[in-house]
Design a protein around this motif. Structure first.
Motif, PDB file in Angstrom:
ATOM      1  N   ARG A  45       0.596  -0.798   0.033  1.00 49.61           N
ATOM      2  CA  ARG A  45       0.037  -0.280  -0.389  1.00 49.61           C
ATOM      3  C   ARG A  45       1.048   1.164  -0.412  1.00 49.61           C
ATOM      4  O   ARG A  45       1.887   1.524   1.090  1.00 49.61           O
ATOM      5  N   GLU A  55       3.467   2.056   2.626  1.00 51.32           N
ATOM      6  CA  GLU A  55       3.054   2.122   3.724  1.00 51.32           C
ATOM      7  C   GLU A  55       3.691   1.696   5.180  1.00 51.32           C
ATOM      8  O   GLU A  55       3.875   2.074   6.550  1.00 51.32           O
ATOM      9  N   PHE A 110      -0.454   5.426   7.683  1.00 51.88           N
ATOM     10  CA  PHE A 110       0.027   6.576   6.654  1.00 51.88           C
ATOM     11  C   PHE A 110      -1.403   6.561   5.672  1.00 51.88           C
ATOM     12  O   PHE A 110      -1.706   5.905   5.479  1.00 51.88           O
TER      13      PHE A 110
HETATM   14 ZN   LIG Z   1      -2.774   2.449   6.999  1.00 50.31          ZN
END
Ligand SMILES: [Zn+2]
Length: 347
Positions: A45, A55, A110
């Motif tokens: 991600r 992330e 994040f």
């Molecule tokens: Zn996350």
């Protein structure tokens, strides 16, 4: 008999001593903090947007700095749910926290948005009772740290699923195991206003230090090593929600209307008055379009009451169709009416 009485008296005296405040200070149970670096394992991600913003790697770096900093405080034990690029279910993260006897689980993340248009820092907490209270109380301390970086404060929010329990799995599973939990969304990886805040190991470590400070303030810790003493740090405990549950906003802003208050056809300057309201979560951002909603400006923080004024400059030789879009605290938006102020002179 006398000997037995003496033993009992002595035993009682020890008991009394133990009850006196301060006498047993050294034996006080340490606070147990568990830090959860979000994500990990196969998934990537963030990396699909920008290779430097994966992330799971960002959260692990922040978590390690947070742990190192917190460990310099007294009376606290700190654990991570993962120390490598490891896949863990949301339930496993909560179970790990529970197994350490966590007083709080901090899940580090994040953010990204579907349209890559949102920016800012936010905290998610349980909607229920004492877990809501703990999350809201901590969240204020956390957001105070984050806004020192100039990040836009998106608030502390709850979210429910269709079954009426907490939407986010790590929060839901933690509550089921009696562990208060928040998700800290430090900033957006996919927006140029935020992403420079997380583009180096030094900046990620700084976030970790800030997270640790919020935790140290929340638990009123002190660190002679760092020369910090938060043992009397003032903050207000946010009360549990009325009726036991804080119901999140599920509707977009209301009464969204714009007027062009003046338009200079020679310079292209257009003054706009925009109104909107949202009794549940308040107003967060606005944007505008000069092509009838085909494309939109960068979001601007909504500062002020229900009506705001701003100016834009439209291109020369154009006949813009101006619209506004108003966003509430849950990022839901409503479009305004449109206005066609005229044909602007070529410049
Ligand atoms: Zn996350």
């Amino acid at each position: 008999m006398k000997k037995k009485t003496a033993i009992i008296t002595c035993f009682l005296a020890v008991c009394m001593l133990a009850l006196l405040p301060g006498v047993q200070a050294d034996a006080k149970e340490p606070v147990v903090v568990v830090i959860d670096p979000g994500h990990g394992g196969e998934e990537n991600r963030g990396g699909e947007v920008l290779p430097h913003y994966v992330e799971k790697n960002l959260t692990l770096q922040v978590a390690q700095a947070m742990k190192q900093t917190l460990e310099q405080f007294e009376g606290v034990e700190v654990y991570l749910t993962r120390t490598t690029d490891q896949e863990l279910s949301l339930e496993q993260r909560a179970q790990i926290a529970r197994s350490y006897g966590a007083d709080f689980l901090f899940s580090l993340h994040f953010n990204m948005s579907a349209e890559h248009n949102l920016y800012g820092t936010e905290v998610w907490t349980s909607a229920f009772g004492k877990y809501y209270s703990a999350g809201q109380t901590f969240g204020k301390l956390q957001l105070a740290e984050m806004t020192q970086y100039g990040l836009f404060n998106k608030g502390i929010k709850t979210r429910l699923n269709s079954r009426g329990t907490d939407y986010y799995g790590v929060i839901r599973a933690s509550r089921a195991l009696d562990v208060p939990c928040v998700i800290i969304e430090h900033c957006y990886m996919d927006h140029p206003i935020d992403s420079p805040q997380a583009n180096s190991p030094q900046k990620l470590a700084a976030f970790g230090v800030s997270d640790a400070m919020a935790v140290a303030k929340y638990f009123r810790l002190k660190s002679p090593a760092l020369g910090l003493d938060f043992s009397n740090y003032p903050y207000e405990l946010v009360a549990a929600p009325a009726g036991g549950i804080s119901v999140p906003d599920s509707t977009p802003p209301e009464n969204v209307a714009m007027t062009v208050t003046s338009a200079d056809l020679n310079t292209g300057k257009v003054d706009i008055s925009l109104s909107a309201s949202d009794p549940q979560s308040g107003m967060l951002y606005y944007s505008y379009s000069i092509d009838g909603g085909a494309t939109w400006s960068v979001l601007t923080p909504w500062t002020g009451g229900n009506t705001i004024q701003f100016s834009i400059t439209v291109p020369g030789g154009s006949q813009p169709v101006i619209m506004c879009r108003a966003y509430n605290g849950y990022d839901y938006h409503t479009d305004s009416n449109f206005a066609v102020p005229g044909v602007f002179a070529a410049r």
